[in-house]
Design a protein around this motif. Structure first.
Motif, PDB file in Angstrom:
ATOM      1  N   SER A  79      69.976 -28.059 -19.978  1.00 49.36           N
ATOM      2  CA  SER A  79      70.142 -26.938 -20.909  1.00 49.36           C
ATOM      3  C   SER A  79      71.336 -26.109 -20.451  1.00 49.36           C
ATOM      4  O   SER A  79      71.454 -25.792 -19.270  1.00 49.36           O
ATOM      5  CB  SER A  79      68.887 -26.065 -20.926  1.00 49.36           C
ATOM      6  N   LEU A  80      72.196 -25.780 -21.393  1.00 47.68           N
ATOM      7  CA  LEU A  80      73.395 -24.983 -21.101  1.00 47.68           C
ATOM      8  C   LEU A  80      73.455 -23.797 -22.044  1.00 47.68           C
ATOM      9  O   LEU A  80      73.298 -23.953 -23.256  1.00 47.68           O
ATOM     10  CB  LEU A  80      74.658 -25.824 -21.286  1.00 47.68           C
ATOM     11  N   GLU A  81      73.683 -22.622 -21.478  1.00 45.71           N
ATOM     12  CA  GLU A  81      73.939 -21.416 -22.273  1.00 45.71           C
ATOM     13  C   GLU A  81      75.396 -21.035 -22.071  1.00 45.71           C
ATOM     14  O   GLU A  81      75.908 -21.068 -20.955  1.00 45.71           O
ATOM     15  CB  GLU A  81      73.033 -20.271 -21.818  1.00 45.71           C
ATOM     16  N   PHE A  82      76.044 -20.645 -23.168  1.00 47.21           N
ATOM     17  CA  PHE A  82      77.467 -20.341 -23.147  1.00 47.21           C
ATOM     18  C   PHE A  82      77.721 -18.879 -23.493  1.00 47.21           C
ATOM     19  O   PHE A  82      76.970 -18.275 -24.257  1.00 47.21           O
ATOM     20  CB  PHE A  82      78.213 -21.228 -24.148  1.00 47.21           C
ATOM     21  N   GLU A  83      78.806 -18.360 -22.942  1.00 46.93           N
ATOM     22  CA  GLU A  83      79.210 -16.994 -23.248  1.00 46.93           C
ATOM     23  C   GLU A  83      79.722 -16.887 -24.681  1.00 46.93           C
ATOM     24  O   GLU A  83      79.407 -15.950 -25.402  1.00 46.93           O
ATOM     25  CB  GLU A  83      80.303 -16.542 -22.264  1.00 46.93           C
ATOM     26  N   ASP A  84      80.516 -17.862 -25.077  1.00 41.52           N
ATOM     27  CA  ASP A  84      81.084 -17.888 -26.427  1.00 41.52           C
ATOM     28  C   ASP A  84      80.533 -19.075 -27.208  1.00 41.52           C
ATOM     29  O   ASP A  84      80.011 -20.028 -26.634  1.00 41.52           O
ATOM     30  CB  ASP A  84      82.612 -18.001 -26.344  1.00 41.52           C
ATOM     31  N   SER A  85      80.694 -19.031 -28.511  1.00 41.78           N
ATOM     32  CA  SER A  85      80.224 -20.121 -29.378  1.00 41.78           C
ATOM     33  C   SER A  85      80.832 -21.449 -28.956  1.00 41.78           C
ATOM     34  O   SER A  85      81.969 -21.519 -28.475  1.00 41.78           O
ATOM     35  CB  SER A  85      80.593 -19.838 -30.829  1.00 41.78           C
ATOM     36  N   ILE A  86      80.072 -22.491 -29.190  1.00 40.72           N
ATOM     37  CA  ILE A  86      80.469 -23.841 -28.815  1.00 40.72           C
ATOM     38  C   ILE A  86      80.228 -24.745 -30.023  1.00 40.72           C
ATOM     39  O   ILE A  86      79.428 -24.418 -30.883  1.00 40.72           O
ATOM     40  CB  ILE A  86      79.658 -24.289 -27.576  1.00 40.72           C
ATOM     41  N   THR A  87      80.917 -25.863 -30.084  1.00 38.98           N
ATOM     42  CA  THR A  87      80.714 -26.819 -31.172  1.00 38.98           C
ATOM     43  C   THR A  87      80.180 -28.131 -30.596  1.00 38.98           C
ATOM     44  O   THR A  87      80.334 -28.406 -29.403  1.00 38.98           O
ATOM     45  CB  THR A  87      82.031 -27.103 -31.918  1.00 38.98           C
ATOM     46  N   LYS A  88      79.595 -28.934 -31.466  1.00 38.85           N
ATOM     47  CA  LYS A  88      79.128 -30.247 -31.023  1.00 38.85           C
ATOM     48  C   LYS A  88      80.296 -31.108 -30.556  1.00 38.85           C
ATOM     49  O   LYS A  88      80.152 -31.903 -29.634  1.00 38.85           O
ATOM     50  CB  LYS A  88      78.362 -30.954 -32.150  1.00 38.85           C
ATOM     51  N   GLU A  89      81.442 -30.919 -31.181  1.00 34.34           N
ATOM     52  CA  GLU A  89      82.627 -31.681 -30.791  1.00 34.34           C
ATOM     53  C   GLU A  89      83.030 -31.356 -29.352  1.00 34.34           C
ATOM     54  O   GLU A  89      83.428 -32.238 -28.595  1.00 34.34           O
ATOM     55  CB  GLU A  89      83.795 -31.399 -31.750  1.00 34.34           C
ATOM     56  N   LEU A  90      82.910 -30.073 -28.970  1.00 40.76           N
ATOM     57  CA  LEU A  90      83.231 -29.691 -27.592  1.00 40.76           C
ATOM     58  C   LEU A  90      82.225 -30.272 -26.604  1.00 40.76           C
ATOM     59  O   LEU A  90      82.594 -30.657 -25.490  1.00 40.76           O
ATOM     60  CB  LEU A  90      83.289 -28.174 -27.440  1.00 40.76           C
ATOM     61  N   ILE A  91      80.975 -30.338 -27.009  1.00 42.84           N
ATOM     62  CA  ILE A  91      79.964 -30.962 -26.153  1.00 42.84           C
ATOM     63  C   ILE A  91      80.316 -32.439 -25.956  1.00 42.84           C
ATOM     64  O   ILE A  91      80.315 -32.947 -24.830  1.00 42.84           O
ATOM     65  CB  ILE A  91      78.543 -30.816 -26.753  1.00 42.84           C
ATOM     66  N   GLU A  92      80.617 -33.129 -27.044  1.00 43.64           N
ATOM     67  CA  GLU A  92      80.981 -34.548 -26.968  1.00 43.64           C
ATOM     68  C   GLU A  92      82.216 -34.755 -26.095  1.00 43.64           C
ATOM     69  O   GLU A  92      82.274 -35.684 -25.301  1.00 43.64           O
ATOM     70  CB  GLU A  92      81.235 -35.113 -28.371  1.00 43.64           C
ATOM     71  N   LYS A  93      83.189 -33.877 -26.244  1.00 43.46           N
ATOM     72  CA  LYS A  93      84.440 -33.984 -25.501  1.00 43.46           C
ATOM     73  C   LYS A  93      84.235 -33.722 -24.001  1.00 43.46           C
ATOM     74  O   LYS A  93      84.990 -34.236 -23.177  1.00 43.46           O
ATOM     75  CB  LYS A  93      85.451 -32.986 -26.072  1.00 43.46           C
ATOM     76  N   ASN A  94      83.218 -32.943 -23.654  1.00 45.04           N
ATOM     77  CA  ASN A  94      82.996 -32.544 -22.260  1.00 45.04           C
ATOM     78  C   ASN A  94      81.733 -33.156 -21.652  1.00 45.04           C
ATOM     79  O   ASN A  94      81.114 -32.567 -20.769  1.00 45.04           O
ATOM     80  CB  ASN A  94      82.952 -31.014 -22.165  1.00 45.04           C
ATOM     81  N   LYS A  95      81.371 -34.354 -22.081  1.00 48.89           N
ATOM     82  CA  LYS A  95      80.208 -35.039 -21.525  1.00 48.89           C
ATOM     83  C   LYS A  95      80.320 -35.212 -20.010  1.00 48.89           C
ATOM     84  O   LYS A  95      79.334 -35.112 -19.292  1.00 48.89           O
ATOM     85  CB  LYS A  95      80.030 -36.407 -22.175  1.00 48.89           C
ATOM     86  N   GLU A  96      81.528 -35.475 -19.533  1.00 52.22           N
ATOM     87  CA  GLU A  96      81.716 -35.685 -18.093  1.00 52.22           C
ATOM     88  C   GLU A  96      81.373 -34.433 -17.299  1.00 52.22           C
ATOM     89  O   GLU A  96      80.856 -34.525 -16.187  1.00 52.22           O
ATOM     90  CB  GLU A  96      83.143 -36.140 -17.812  1.00 52.22           C
ATOM     91  N   VAL A  97      81.635 -33.262 -17.857  1.00 54.08           N
ATOM     92  CA  VAL A  97      81.269 -32.008 -17.190  1.00 54.08           C
ATOM     93  C   VAL A  97      79.755 -31.934 -17.033  1.00 54.08           C
ATOM     94  O   VAL A  97      79.238 -31.562 -15.970  1.00 54.08           O
ATOM     95  CB  VAL A  97      81.797 -30.786 -17.978  1.00 54.08           C
ATOM     96  N   ILE A  98      79.031 -32.313 -18.075  1.00 60.23           N
ATOM     97  CA  ILE A  98      77.570 -32.301 -18.025  1.00 60.23           C
ATOM     98  C   ILE A  98      77.076 -33.307 -16.982  1.00 60.23           C
ATOM     99  O   ILE A  98      76.185 -33.006 -16.188  1.00 60.23           O
ATOM    100  CB  ILE A  98      76.974 -32.595 -19.418  1.00 60.23           C
ATOM    101  N   LEU A  99      77.675 -34.491 -16.951  1.00 61.50           N
ATOM    102  CA  LEU A  99      77.267 -35.503 -15.972  1.00 61.50           C
ATOM    103  C   LEU A  99      77.543 -35.048 -14.542  1.00 61.50           C
ATOM    104  O   LEU A  99      76.793 -35.405 -13.626  1.00 61.50           O
ATOM    105  CB  LEU A  99      77.970 -36.828 -16.247  1.00 61.50           C
ATOM    106  N   ASN A 100      78.581 -34.262 -14.349  1.00 62.61           N
ATOM    107  CA  ASN A 100      78.881 -33.759 -13.003  1.00 62.61           C
ATOM    108  C   ASN A 100      77.747 -32.905 -12.448  1.00 62.61           C
ATOM    109  O   ASN A 100      77.570 -32.806 -11.236  1.00 62.61           O
ATOM    110  CB  ASN A 100      80.193 -32.969 -12.994  1.00 62.61           C
ATOM    111  N   LEU A 101      76.959 -32.288 -13.324  1.00 62.59           N
ATOM    112  CA  LEU A 101      75.812 -31.497 -12.884  1.00 62.59           C
ATOM    113  C   LEU A 101      74.709 -32.378 -12.293  1.00 62.59           C
ATOM    114  O   LEU A 101      73.860 -31.904 -11.552  1.00 62.59           O
ATOM    115  CB  LEU A 101      75.235 -30.689 -14.052  1.00 62.59           C
ATOM    116  N   LEU A 102      74.718 -33.680 -12.620  1.00 64.66           N
ATOM    117  CA  LEU A 102      73.649 -34.591 -12.219  1.00 64.66           C
ATOM    118  C   LEU A 102      74.025 -35.562 -11.108  1.00 64.66           C
ATOM    119  O   LEU A 102      73.138 -36.121 -10.462  1.00 64.66           O
ATOM    120  CB  LEU A 102      73.193 -35.423 -13.428  1.00 64.66           C
ATOM    121  N   GLY A 103      75.293 -35.792 -10.888  1.00 64.84           N
ATOM    122  CA  GLY A 103      75.736 -36.826  -9.948  1.00 64.84           C
ATOM    123  C   GLY A 103      75.126 -36.710  -8.565  1.00 64.84           C
ATOM    124  O   GLY A 103      74.579 -37.686  -8.029  1.00 64.84           O
ATOM    125  N   ALA A 104      75.181 -35.537  -7.972  1.00 69.55           N
ATOM    126  CA  ALA A 104      74.645 -35.348  -6.621  1.00 69.55           C
ATOM    127  C   ALA A 104      73.130 -35.534  -6.599  1.00 69.55           C
ATOM    128  O   ALA A 104      72.582 -36.140  -5.661  1.00 69.55           O
ATOM    129  CB  ALA A 104      75.032 -33.974  -6.088  1.00 69.55           C
TER     130      ALA A 104
END
Length: 133
Positions: A79-104
């Motif tokens: 679950s991610l909360e953002f300061e500013d509005s986000i789009t689904k396209e930005l989520i799709e574009k930044n999947k690697e950022v989300i995966l970085n939260l899980l790698g370790a």
């Protein structure tokens, strides 16, 4: 929005392990020339989306090529909360950022589980590859 801006826009994140499946595999003797590689492949599915909030399910397969030692499947909710509005396209574009939260976490869980299963921890790199739909 760059990946760095995406990260800076996150005001809170929560990672919950939902499920683990795993099995020990029989390992056969391999020729010395056999190339053995670990892999951790993840698929991300958006399950809830609002302007400043997203919840995704990340399914990750961990193992080796050729198939040996073990296979694991992990399922996490992120679950991610953002300061500013986000789009689904930005989520799709930044999947690697989300995966970085899980790698370790996945690397640590794999080491702990293989230690209990094989009496020797196998540590995999904390990087995850994206499996496209």
């Amino acid at each position: 929005m760059t990946a760095e801006q995406f990260v800076k826009n996150i005001v809170h994140h929560e990672v919950i392990l939902l499920n683990i499946n795993g099995k020990k595999l029989k390992s056969e003797r391999l020729d010395e020339s056999t190339n053995i590689e670990s892999h951790a492949i993840s698929q991300i599915s958006i399950v809830e989306f609002e302007d400043e909030y997203v919840r995704v399910i990340v399914s990750t397969e961990v193992g080796f090529k050729p198939s040996m030692f073990f296979e694991f499947e992990f399922e996490h909710q992120v679950s991610l909360e953002f300061e500013d509005s986000i789009t689904k396209e930005l989520i799709e574009k930044n999947k690697e950022v989300i995966l970085n939260l899980l790698g370790a976490d996945i690397s640590l869980l794999t080491g702990m589980l293989t230690d209990k299963m094989m009496n020797s921890p196998l540590i995999i790199p904390p990087s995850l590859e994206i499996k496209e739909n």
